[in-house]
Design a protein around this motif. Sequence first.
Motif, PDB file in Angstrom:
ATOM      1  N   LEU A  13     -10.070  17.489  -5.975  1.00 22.31           N
ATOM      2  CA  LEU A  13      -9.239  18.652  -5.771  1.00 22.31           C
ATOM      3  C   LEU A  13      -8.153  18.380  -4.744  1.00 22.31           C
ATOM      4  N   ALA A  14      -8.399  17.477  -3.779  1.00 20.71           N
ATOM      5  CA  ALA A  14      -7.443  17.196  -2.712  1.00 20.71           C
ATOM      6  C   ALA A  14      -6.541  16.017  -3.026  1.00 20.71           C
ATOM      7  N   GLU A  15      -6.612  15.497  -4.249  1.00 21.05           N
ATOM      8  CA  GLU A  15      -5.870  14.300  -4.602  1.00 21.05           C
ATOM      9  C   GLU A  15      -4.358  14.528  -4.490  1.00 21.05           C
ATOM     10  N   THR A  16      -3.682  13.568  -3.878  1.00 21.67           N
ATOM     11  CA  THR A  16      -2.229  13.626  -3.744  1.00 21.67           C
ATOM     12  C   THR A  16      -1.577  13.126  -5.022  1.00 21.67           C
ATOM     13  N   LEU A  57      -1.920   3.757  -1.834  1.00 23.42           N
ATOM     14  CA  LEU A  57      -2.024   5.164  -1.467  1.00 23.42           C
ATOM     15  C   LEU A  57      -3.458   5.621  -1.660  1.00 23.42           C
ATOM     16  N   ALA A  58      -4.023   6.206  -0.630  1.00 22.80           N
ATOM     17  CA  ALA A  58      -5.403   6.696  -0.711  1.00 22.80           C
ATOM     18  C   ALA A  58      -5.447   8.057  -1.399  1.00 22.80           C
ATOM     19  N   ASP A  59      -6.481   8.278  -2.192  1.00 23.41           N
ATOM     20  CA  ASP A  59      -6.697   9.582  -2.837  1.00 23.41           C
ATOM     21  C   ASP A  59      -5.419  10.079  -3.518  1.00 23.41           C
ATOM     22  N   ALA A  60      -4.850   9.238  -4.352  1.00 19.97           N
ATOM     23  CA  ALA A  60      -3.579   9.597  -4.980  1.00 19.97           C
ATOM     24  C   ALA A  60      -3.555   9.141  -6.428  1.00 19.97           C
ATOM     25  N   ARG A  61      -2.641   9.740  -7.190  1.00 19.73           N
ATOM     26  CA  ARG A  61      -2.434   9.302  -8.562  1.00 19.73           C
ATOM     27  C   ARG A  61      -0.939   9.333  -8.878  1.00 19.73           C
ATOM     28  N   LEU A  62      -0.544   8.514  -9.846  1.00 24.31           N
ATOM     29  CA  LEU A  62       0.862   8.344 -10.197  1.00 24.31           C
ATOM     30  C   LEU A  62       0.994   8.160 -11.690  1.00 24.31           C
ATOM     31  N   ASP A  63       1.912   8.896 -12.288  1.00 23.21           N
ATOM     32  CA  ASP A  63       2.216   8.713 -13.703  1.00 23.21           C
ATOM     33  C   ASP A  63       3.105   7.472 -13.822  1.00 23.21           C
ATOM     34  N   PRO A  64       2.655   6.412 -14.508  1.00 22.06           N
ATOM     35  CA  PRO A  64       3.449   5.182 -14.617  1.00 22.06           C
ATOM     36  C   PRO A  64       4.829   5.404 -15.229  1.00 22.06           C
ATOM     37  N   ALA A  65       5.020   6.491 -15.949  1.00 20.08           N
ATOM     38  CA  ALA A  65       6.316   6.762 -16.565  1.00 20.08           C
ATOM     39  C   ALA A  65       7.412   6.951 -15.519  1.00 20.08           C
ATOM     40  N   LEU A  66       7.023   7.361 -14.303  1.00 22.54           N
ATOM     41  CA  LEU A  66       8.010   7.543 -13.246  1.00 22.54           C
ATOM     42  C   LEU A  66       8.678   6.228 -12.850  1.00 22.54           C
ATOM     43  N   LEU A  67       8.019   5.112 -13.133  1.00 20.99           N
ATOM     44  CA  LEU A  67       8.511   3.806 -12.696  1.00 20.99           C
ATOM     45  C   LEU A  67       9.239   3.039 -13.794  1.00 20.99           C
ATOM     46  N   GLU A  68       9.184   3.531 -15.013  1.00 23.24           N
ATOM     47  CA  GLU A  68       9.679   2.746 -16.152  1.00 23.24           C
ATOM     48  C   GLU A  68      11.173   2.459 -16.080  1.00 23.24           C
ATOM     49  N   GLY A  69      11.951   3.390 -15.543  1.00 30.04           N
ATOM     50  CA  GLY A  69      13.397   3.206 -15.538  1.00 30.04           C
ATOM     51  C   GLY A  69      13.936   2.449 -14.342  1.00 30.04           C
ATOM     52  N   ILE A  70      13.067   2.038 -13.428  1.00 30.82           N
ATOM     53  CA  ILE A  70      13.523   1.357 -12.213  1.00 30.82           C
ATOM     54  C   ILE A  70      13.541  -0.139 -12.472  1.00 30.82           C
ATOM     55  N   ARG A  71      14.716  -0.693 -12.654  1.00 30.96           N
ATOM     56  CA  ARG A  71      14.893  -2.115 -12.929  1.00 30.96           C
ATOM     57  C   ARG A  71      16.111  -2.627 -12.161  1.00 30.96           C
ATOM     58  N   ASP A  72      15.963  -3.815 -11.558  1.00 30.52           N
ATOM     59  CA  ASP A  72      17.083  -4.499 -10.911  1.00 30.52           C
ATOM     60  C   ASP A  72      17.833  -3.597  -9.934  1.00 30.52           C
TER      61      ASP A  72
END
Length: 428
Positions: A13-16, A57-72
């Motif tokens: 419930l407290a996950e960032t 990052l502790a107690d966290a989650r990230l949608d990998p789609a947020l990183l897809e457009g970051i290149r070079d």
Amino acid sequence: MVFALLLAPATALAETVVEDVRTWNGPDHTRVVLDLSSPTDHELFTLEGPHRAVIDLADARLDPALLEGIRDEGPIRRIRSGRRDDGVRIVFDLDRALATESFRVAPNENYGHRLVVDLNHVGGGVDDGSSGGRGDAPVRTAESGRTGEFVVAIDAGHGGEDPGAIGAAGTYEKDIVLAVARKLANRVNAVDGLRAVLIRDGDYYIGLRDRTRKARESGADLFISLHADAFHDRRVKGSSVFVLSRNGATSEMARVLAQRANRADRIGGVSLADKDEQLASVLVDLSRAHTVEESVDVARVLIEELDALGDVHGGDVEQAGFAVLKSLDMPSVLVELAFISNPDEERRLRSKAYQRQLADGLVHGVKAYVSRTRPELALKVDDSEYMVRRGDTLSAIAQRHAVSVGALRRVNDIGGDMITAGRTLRIP
């Protein structure tokens, strides 16, 4: 549904949540900002073979789609992520070894919780555009003396994740001041004897101390920081010019003395390394008094030019403890171009024509100041154009430039005698 939530672990419930990932590439560092739903612990370290920066990052989650457009992005080839224990690991694949640092930022009116990762560029070869389009410019130090030109450091405030004030129509202060800074730099560089240094020439953030450091390293004789003010009362309008207040300068003296241990600080070219505390204090105070006095002289000239374009808020030089003005060893002013919170002034600030008028007014002020303080430069003034000031008449302008009123009317397509302040006239 409610029963299922009650059975869920408290940690879940407290996950960032990493809500967004934003990047800015500057001349000195590349910044990555993680927008977080809540603060969380983190660890940052680097790896070799290949070069990587890793943040856990502790107690966290990230949608990998947020990183897809970051290149070079500068030295970042790509960013990827994966689950690790109860948190998430974010990996920056780099093209070289970099020094890294990170810090957390509390919410403000524009953003929530943030984690900032700075990838500091190591080694030379980075062109920051500070030479103002004239190629590699020599760095003038206190020891080397003057290079025969007057160097103007132009600082566009804010940048990157710091938008500054935001107008009612969504105009960002950082964008307006950068546009005016570039126009001002072009006008400064067009005058023989003057050279512009752009402290920021892109949409990235530079720390306040780094701004004055860059000005010093470029051998600047004058530091101008550009901003666009905001106030809760949208009726407030006008330009302002600030210099460092006496209280602000006094606190700066304490800062310099506190850093004597690094043996790097100099006041007017005099090292403080071998001076006792009392003598060092006197040297700093004398330098501060002279620099503030010079700054006031610059500010008064600039106010006269801005007054020709419209309202000047307050009507005189303002004094405040802005950190960006605490450079001590060069005259420094902070110019609030207008109130971006005022809808009429916001509309004018968005106009390229008004931005050019602001740049024209500021460069005229710089030329007037330099002509008085450095007459040996014999600045070559371009008399092919003239910006109309309040109180000017066509006949007075014609007389001043030794041309006829009729010629002025013809080349500027003027039907009568009416002219408006801020208009730039061609001089035949």
